[in-house]
Design a protein around this motif. Structure first.
Motif, short mmCIF file in Angstrom:
data_model
loop_
_atom_site.label_atom_id
_atom_site.label_comp_id
_atom_site.label_asym_id
_atom_site.label_seq_id
_atom_site.Cartn_x
_atom_site.Cartn_y
_atom_site.Cartn_z
N LYS A 152 -60.49 12.45 68.23
CA LYS A 152 -59.46 12.76 67.23
C LYS A 152 -58.11 12.29 67.72
CE LYS A 152 -62.12 14.87 64.27
NZ LYS A 152 -62.31 14.42 62.91
N TRP A 153 -57.28 11.85 66.76
CA TRP A 153 -55.97 11.30 67.08
C TRP A 153 -54.87 12.33 66.85
CZ3 TRP A 153 -55.26 6.51 69.16
CH2 TRP A 153 -56.37 5.66 69.16
N GLY A 154 -53.81 12.18 67.64
CA GLY A 154 -52.62 13.00 67.50
C GLY A 154 -51.45 12.26 68.10
N PHE A 155 -50.33 12.93 68.25
CA PHE A 155 -49.10 12.30 68.72
C PHE A 155 -48.51 13.10 69.87
CE2 PHE A 155 -49.76 11.26 64.30
CZ PHE A 155 -49.60 9.89 64.29
N ILE A 156 -47.97 12.37 70.88
CA ILE A 156 -47.31 13.00 72.02
C ILE A 156 -45.93 12.38 72.20
CG2 ILE A 156 -49.46 13.58 73.20
CD1 ILE A 156 -48.88 11.17 75.11
N ASP A 157 -45.05 13.12 72.88
CA ASP A 157 -43.76 12.54 73.24
C ASP A 157 -43.84 11.97 74.65
OD1 ASP A 157 -43.46 14.67 75.07
OD2 ASP A 157 -41.95 15.70 73.86
N TYR A 168 -56.78 14.08 63.51
CA TYR A 168 -56.86 12.94 62.61
C TYR A 168 -57.96 11.97 63.03
CZ TYR A 168 -52.35 14.89 61.42
OH TYR A 168 -51.36 15.76 61.06
N ASP A 169 -58.63 11.40 62.03
CA ASP A 169 -59.68 10.41 62.28
C ASP A 169 -59.09 9.03 62.55
OD1 ASP A 169 -61.84 12.24 61.87
OD2 ASP A 169 -61.38 12.16 59.74
N GLY A 170 -57.85 8.84 62.17
CA GLY A 170 -57.13 7.60 62.41
C GLY A 170 -55.64 7.87 62.32
N ALA A 171 -54.85 7.09 63.05
CA ALA A 171 -53.40 7.28 63.01
C ALA A 171 -52.71 5.99 63.41
CB ALA A 171 -52.98 8.41 63.95
N ALA A 172 -51.67 5.65 62.68
CA ALA A 172 -50.85 4.47 62.99
C ALA A 172 -49.63 4.91 63.80
CB ALA A 172 -50.42 3.78 61.69
N ASP A 173 -48.90 3.94 64.31
CA ASP A 173 -47.68 4.22 65.05
C ASP A 173 -46.61 4.78 64.13
OD1 ASP A 173 -48.79 3.22 67.38
OD2 ASP A 173 -47.92 1.23 67.12
N ALA A 178 -41.98 8.32 60.54
CA ALA A 178 -43.19 8.66 59.79
C ALA A 178 -44.35 7.82 60.29
CB ALA A 178 -42.97 8.42 58.29
N ALA A 179 -45.56 8.38 60.17
CA ALA A 179 -46.76 7.65 60.57
C ALA A 179 -47.84 7.90 59.51
CB ALA A 179 -47.25 8.11 61.93
N ILE A 180 -48.65 6.91 59.28
CA ILE A 180 -49.79 7.05 58.38
C ILE A 180 -50.94 7.63 59.19
CG2 ILE A 180 -51.46 5.83 56.93
CD1 ILE A 180 -49.23 3.75 56.42
N VAL A 181 -51.58 8.67 58.65
CA VAL A 181 -52.73 9.29 59.30
C VAL A 181 -53.89 9.34 58.31
CG1 VAL A 181 -51.36 10.66 60.92
CG2 VAL A 181 -51.94 11.61 58.68
N ARG A 182 -55.12 9.49 58.88
CA ARG A 182 -56.32 9.56 58.04
C ARG A 182 -57.17 10.74 58.48
NH1 ARG A 182 -61.48 7.82 58.78
NH2 ARG A 182 -60.92 6.61 60.61
N LYS A 183 -57.61 11.53 57.50
CA LYS A 183 -58.60 12.58 57.70
C LYS A 183 -59.73 12.27 56.73
CE LYS A 183 -56.45 16.84 59.24
NZ LYS A 183 -56.16 18.22 58.86
N GLY A 184 -60.89 11.93 57.28
CA GLY A 184 -62.00 11.53 56.41
C GLY A 184 -61.61 10.30 55.63
#
Length: 189
Positions: A152-157, A168-173, A178-184
């Motif tokens: 699973k994807w997430g974001f860190i500092d 998230y099943d997918g995540a862009a930068d 803002a970032a585009i994320v995907r769940k299912g």
């Protein structure tokens, strides 16, 4: 421009050659261009065409946020140098960590344990800032990195602090906060 001996050179606006001849000149990135002499001998020139980092390296990343990773010789015992734009070595990173510039003065590094590769970050001094615990990481963008943990994807500092749950099943930068994320099959920002 082509110089004497058909190598590539830098010229000024008056058409005068202002550099040595190189077998290849790469694009400027962050104010520095990678140059190659002979075969696999890399260095860097500044925007004036002045060789700032001698062609002593066998491999080198582009500069990003003022730093690059380069290696003098290929081989597992040879460390990578982290260099600033003046050619100063700010850190040496073990070859097996395979440092790659990830932006924000950080470098992506790897660790192999029990046949699994884990990824984290060090800063330009070689100090670990995020332990090698992620399956995948993307470069920093706007001070935030996209990372994958347990599928699973997430974001860190930059300190490694989780900014979102790893759901998230997918995540862009991140781009402009803002970032585009995907769940299912659902996407969102």
């Amino acid at each position: 421009a082509k110089g004497p001996g058909s190598g590539e050179v830098f010229i000024n606006r008056a058409g005068q050659v202002v550099s040595d001849s190189y077998s290849s000149i790469y694009s400027f990135v962050d104010g520095m261009a990678k140059v190659e002499k002979n075969s696999n001998e890399y260095g860097f020139v500044n925007e004036a065409g002045v060789l700032v980092i001698p062609c002593d390296y066998r491999d080198a990343d582009d500069f990003r946020d003022g730093f690059t990773a380069a290696i003098r010789e290929r081989g597992s015992a040879v460390p990578y140098d982290i260099l600033d734009k003046a050619g100063n070595v700010t850190a040496r990173i073990d070859n097996d960590k395979r440092p790659r510039n990830a932006g924000n003065g950080c470098f992506r590094v790897e660790s192999r344990e029990s046949g699994r590769t884990r990824v984290g970050f060090v800063d330009y001094t070689g100090k670990e800032i995020v332990p090698c615990k992620y399956a995948e990481v993307k470069d920093f963008s706007g001070g935030v990195a996209t990372v994958c943990q347990d599928g699973k994807w997430g974001f860190i500092d930059k300190t490694g602090k989780a900014l979102t749950p790893f759901e998230y099943d997918g995540a862009a930068d991140f781009v402009q906060n803002a970032a585009i994320v995907r769940k299912g099959s659902r996407y969102g920002i």
